[in-house]
Design a protein around this motif. Structure first.
Motif, PDB file in Angstrom:
ATOM      1  N   SER B  71       0.864  -1.169   0.000  1.00 15.14           N
ATOM      2  CA  SER B  71       0.000   0.000   0.000  1.00 15.14           C
ATOM      3  C   SER B  71       0.906   1.226   0.000  1.00 15.14           C
ATOM      4  CB  SER B  71      -0.928  -0.022   1.220  1.00 15.14           C
ATOM      5  OG  SER B  71      -0.183  -0.196   2.407  1.00 15.14           O
ATOM      6  N   THR B 110      -1.171  -0.621  -4.310  1.00 22.09           N
ATOM      7  CA  THR B 110      -2.364   0.224  -4.178  1.00 22.09           C
ATOM      8  C   THR B 110      -1.994   1.516  -3.475  1.00 22.09           C
ATOM      9  OG1 THR B 110      -4.626   0.352  -3.309  1.00 22.09           O
ATOM     10  CG2 THR B 110      -3.058  -0.899  -2.007  1.00 22.09           C
ATOM     11  N   ALA B 142      -3.032  -8.757   6.065  1.00 25.69           N
ATOM     12  CA  ALA B 142      -4.298  -8.073   5.732  1.00 25.69           C
ATOM     13  C   ALA B 142      -4.283  -6.620   6.185  1.00 25.69           C
ATOM     14  CB  ALA B 142      -5.481  -8.816   6.354  1.00 25.69           C
ATOM     15  N   ILE B 145      -2.116  -4.104   3.802  1.00 24.59           N
ATOM     16  CA  ILE B 145      -2.588  -3.677   2.476  1.00 24.59           C
ATOM     17  C   ILE B 145      -3.690  -2.623   2.558  1.00 24.59           C
ATOM     18  CG2 ILE B 145      -1.860  -5.786   1.289  1.00 24.59           C
ATOM     19  CD1 ILE B 145      -4.759  -6.775   1.364  1.00 24.59           C
ATOM     20  N   LYS B 146      -4.072  -2.196   3.758  1.00 23.55           N
ATOM     21  CA  LYS B 146      -5.104  -1.170   3.911  1.00 23.55           C
ATOM     22  C   LYS B 146      -4.655   0.189   3.353  1.00 23.55           C
ATOM     23  CE  LYS B 146      -6.847  -0.521   7.962  1.00 23.55           C
ATOM     24  NZ  LYS B 146      -6.766  -0.341   9.446  1.00 23.55           N
ATOM     25  N   THR B 147      -5.598   0.914   2.750  1.00 22.24           N
ATOM     26  CA  THR B 147      -5.319   2.325   2.425  1.00 22.24           C
ATOM     27  C   THR B 147      -6.308   3.172   3.245  1.00 22.24           C
ATOM     28  OG1 THR B 147      -6.736   2.175   0.454  1.00 22.24           O
ATOM     29  CG2 THR B 147      -4.360   1.925   0.134  1.00 22.24           C
ATOM     30  N   ASP B 149      -9.170   2.016   4.037  1.00 29.49           N
ATOM     31  CA  ASP B 149      -9.986   1.029   4.755  1.00 29.49           C
ATOM     32  C   ASP B 149      -9.957   1.356   6.244  1.00 29.49           C
ATOM     33  OD1 ASP B 149      -8.340  -0.175   2.480  1.00 29.49           O
ATOM     34  OD2 ASP B 149      -9.915  -1.687   2.666  1.00 29.49           O
ATOM     35  N   HIS B 152      -9.473  -4.093   8.500  1.00 33.17           N
ATOM     36  CA  HIS B 152      -8.953  -5.058   7.529  1.00 33.17           C
ATOM     37  C   HIS B 152      -9.992  -6.142   7.331  1.00 33.17           C
ATOM     38  CE1 HIS B 152      -7.730  -6.690  11.433  1.00 33.17           C
ATOM     39  NE2 HIS B 152      -7.615  -7.881  10.868  1.00 33.17           N
ATOM     40  N   LYS B 153      -9.918  -6.801   6.167  1.00 27.82           N
ATOM     41  CA  LYS B 153     -10.980  -7.743   5.778  1.00 27.82           C
ATOM     42  C   LYS B 153     -10.397  -9.115   5.514  1.00 27.82           C
ATOM     43  CE  LYS B 153     -12.802  -3.563   4.297  1.00 27.82           C
ATOM     44  NZ  LYS B 153     -12.074  -2.318   4.004  1.00 27.82           N
ATOM     45  N   LYS B 169      -8.513  -5.679   0.430  1.00 31.67           N
ATOM     46  CA  LYS B 169      -8.540  -4.241   0.768  1.00 31.67           C
ATOM     47  C   LYS B 169      -9.319  -3.544  -0.332  1.00 31.67           C
ATOM     48  CE  LYS B 169      -6.799  -1.042  -0.517  1.00 31.67           C
ATOM     49  NZ  LYS B 169      -7.133   0.031  -1.538  1.00 31.67           N
ATOM     50  N   LEU B 255     -16.229  -5.221   1.755  1.00 27.21           N
ATOM     51  CA  LEU B 255     -15.750  -4.033   1.034  1.00 27.21           C
ATOM     52  C   LEU B 255     -16.852  -2.977   0.967  1.00 27.21           C
ATOM     53  CD1 LEU B 255     -13.788  -5.622  -1.967  1.00 27.21           C
ATOM     54  CD2 LEU B 255     -12.832  -4.607   0.104  1.00 27.21           C
TER      55      LEU B 255
END
Lengths: 384, 384
Positions: B71, B110, B142, B145-147, B149, B152-153, B169, B255
């Motif tokens: 990210s 991302t 997880a 990779i958040k931006t 967000d 986390h998913k 994400k 999401l």
């Protein structure tokens, strides 16, 4: 001046009580001849309001004596009763204007979808409007068709001895296939219906049809052009078409400038496209990108969002040959970083985006607005 | 649990310094085998980020040993240098994992478009991540990779002896052709690449591809499915495909539930369509109607805006046979007014719109979000 700038027309705008606010809500435009030629362009939405279905039929005859326009109710999604109400409106206008039939009366409505019109107010309103008709009534007619418009919109082009004038309303739901846009244009040029039709279609194709405020297409869009022939002059078709186009372009620009909640007017020019269709497709895709519209609102020259919008189209282009300018600064060159984005001055209301597809010689201009919290507010609070 | 729920996988998530905030920004997922089969689905945007172009090539071989995800930067619209940076990333991962080639390493990025990645931070980060790899590293991967967000998913489905797990994400730019969505799914089922590919394509077609938060399509969307075969079990293809679909559906729902600025999740079901394509086209048109999205935000059951959205499509329908329900109240019947709109309770986050085209037996579900002032704020202030 509006629709009464041209000779041979009278108009009125009154408050019939359709709007609960008591604001003006009914306009009447009458062509007193000698000619009563007319052309019309309507929404391409397949869910059409009753007045659109009615007026499409009227226009097939190529003659219109008068137009009744109301704000305060769209008469869309109102079923058979809605169509009967439009018919009754035309019948009433034909009756009060004397000597005419309902089949010569066009009707246009704007406002809430899915509510029946208060005919007990609208029909007496037509009598009231007919009594108020005057050669200087164009301004009041333009005011009576406003919904969320903050100002009324009129335009006039005068050539050697003949005139094209017009009025428009439309603030939200602006999109191709027109928008919740009602426009009446009048001229005293002596032009027959087929020539009016040709001029109007070409004019709307590159003006109202390229205004894309919020990507939403209305059920009620109507653009009418009425010719009285009162000047006795028949201009060359090119000259006449250009006058119609100029008035449409002026009104379209006014619509974008008064779009609901907008703080920026965005002029998107796509250049060097392989075809005009490619240029329009790319322009619309940029115009409808919510992320870009937010960035413009924030005065952020976010060219990456322009590229990602271009990338969703089927237009001919190579990603590594794309160039993008914002307010004439080429921030993206050959699909990558170009000039320093800090050079872009975005303080003014008008923002210009130029997308160079580097494929051919065609171009198109699409007008859009930014996306703002005010747009959200107006459209979450106001049922229309 | 995430990507390390299935046997045979290790993962890590660390802060490499790519994000100025110092938050985690680099994830590594490694398939330790014995099998290293893989399938991938990528954005349909024609402007593709360098890591998408790279990983598409890697996936053609049907084998992936590891995935590097970052990210803090999309590496999109970064030209030849961007592609070289992705290549260097894969080379570095192959080197630190020993005995592998760059051609087995998928890369996903991302964040901001149009900025080069800080390779002086990313490459040492890969060493750091490799050192941190663990059988319980899925959660940290997880998180990394958040931006935008807020959470986390992850999702896991366990069947008799084998497991499918995954992480995702994605908060803005959610749209068909996927969205700024990075997803890695892992399984210890013993499945070959062609069967993985079939299961993944069918799963994404009806899950991630039917999520349309803001109509904007990203340059970086990547969904990967890696199989280690470590369970030694080869499930029936139907059963396996259903497990993959269930995990994708769960992640897609997460999401939508965390989309930028959204206050409502809108489930749009189009029923009685002539074809599934018609149902999807109508669903997407409703999903992308900004005026309707504002109305839902305002808890206004504005079915007229649903009809005007349907009317812009080419799907088979008759306007006077359309029915629309909002939260199961049929507010529009036969193209006109139906049940009293006051009966619609819109207080909850999830809003269900049902559009009945009255044409055939096909249906589709599209998920969308409302349009809010917060969405405007996040996307006018945050350059991405």
């Amino acid at each position: 001046m509006s629709v009464t700038a041209a000779q041979g027309f009278t108009a009125a705008g009154i408050a019939a009580g359709i709007k609960e606010s008591g604001q003006p809500d009914l306009a009447l435009v009458v062509n007193n001849g000698p000619r009563r030629a007319a052309a019309g362009v309507f929404t391409s939405n397949r869910v059409k309001a009753a007045p659109v279905l009615w007026s499409e039929q009227v226009l097939k005859g190529g003659e219109v004596t008068a137009v009744v326009l109301n704000s305060g109710g769209a008469n869309a999604c109102t079923g058979p009763q809605g169509f009967q109400d439009t018919h009754a409106t035309a019948e009433k206008a034909a009756e009060v204007l004397e000597g005419h039939s309902a089949g010569e009366i066009a009707v246009a409505s704007t406002g809430l979808i899915g509510l029946p019109l208060p005919m007990d107010k609208l029909l007496p309103g037509i009598e009231q409007a007919a009594a108020a008709l005057g050669e200087h009534g164009g301004e009041k007619a333009a005011i009576a068709i406003k919904t969320t418009d903050t100002v009324h919109k009129t335009s006039v082009a005068t050539h050697g001895g003949w005139t094209v004038g017009g009025m428009a309303k439309g603030a939200g739901m602006l999109a191709p296939g027109l928008a919740t846009m009602l426009v009446v244009l009048t001229t005293d040029a002596d032009v027959e219906a087929p020539a009016l039709d040709a001029a109007l279609r070409e004019a709307t194709r590159t003006t109202f049809d390229r205004v894309d405020s919020d990507g939403c297409m209305s059920t009620n869009d109507t653009v009418l052009l009425l010719a009285s022939g009162a000047s006795g002059i028949t201009p060359a078709q090119d000259e006449f078409a250009e006058a119609v186009r100029a008035v449409c372009a002026d009104l379209a620009r006014q619509l974008i400038g008064d779009a609901e909640g907008a703080s920026k007017d965005i002029r998107i020019e796509v250049i060097n496209a392989a075809t005009e269709d490619d240029a329009v497709e790319v322009g619309r895709s940029i115009a409808r990108n919510n992320l870009l519209k937010c960035a413009i609102h924030g005065e952020d020259p976010n060219w990456g969002r322009v590229l990602s919008a271009i990338g969703t189209t089927k237009a001919a282009f190579e990603p590594d040959r794309l160039n993008v300018a914002i307010n004439d600064v080429w921030v993206c060159r050959n699909g990558g970083v170009g000039a320093d984005r800090e050079l872009v001055d975005m303080r003014y209301r008008e923002v210009r985006i130029t997308a160079d597809l580097a494929e051919g010689g065609q171009s198109a201009v699409i007008w859009a607005n930014d996306l703002t919290a005010e747009y959200v507010h107006e459209n979450s609070a106001y049922s229309s």
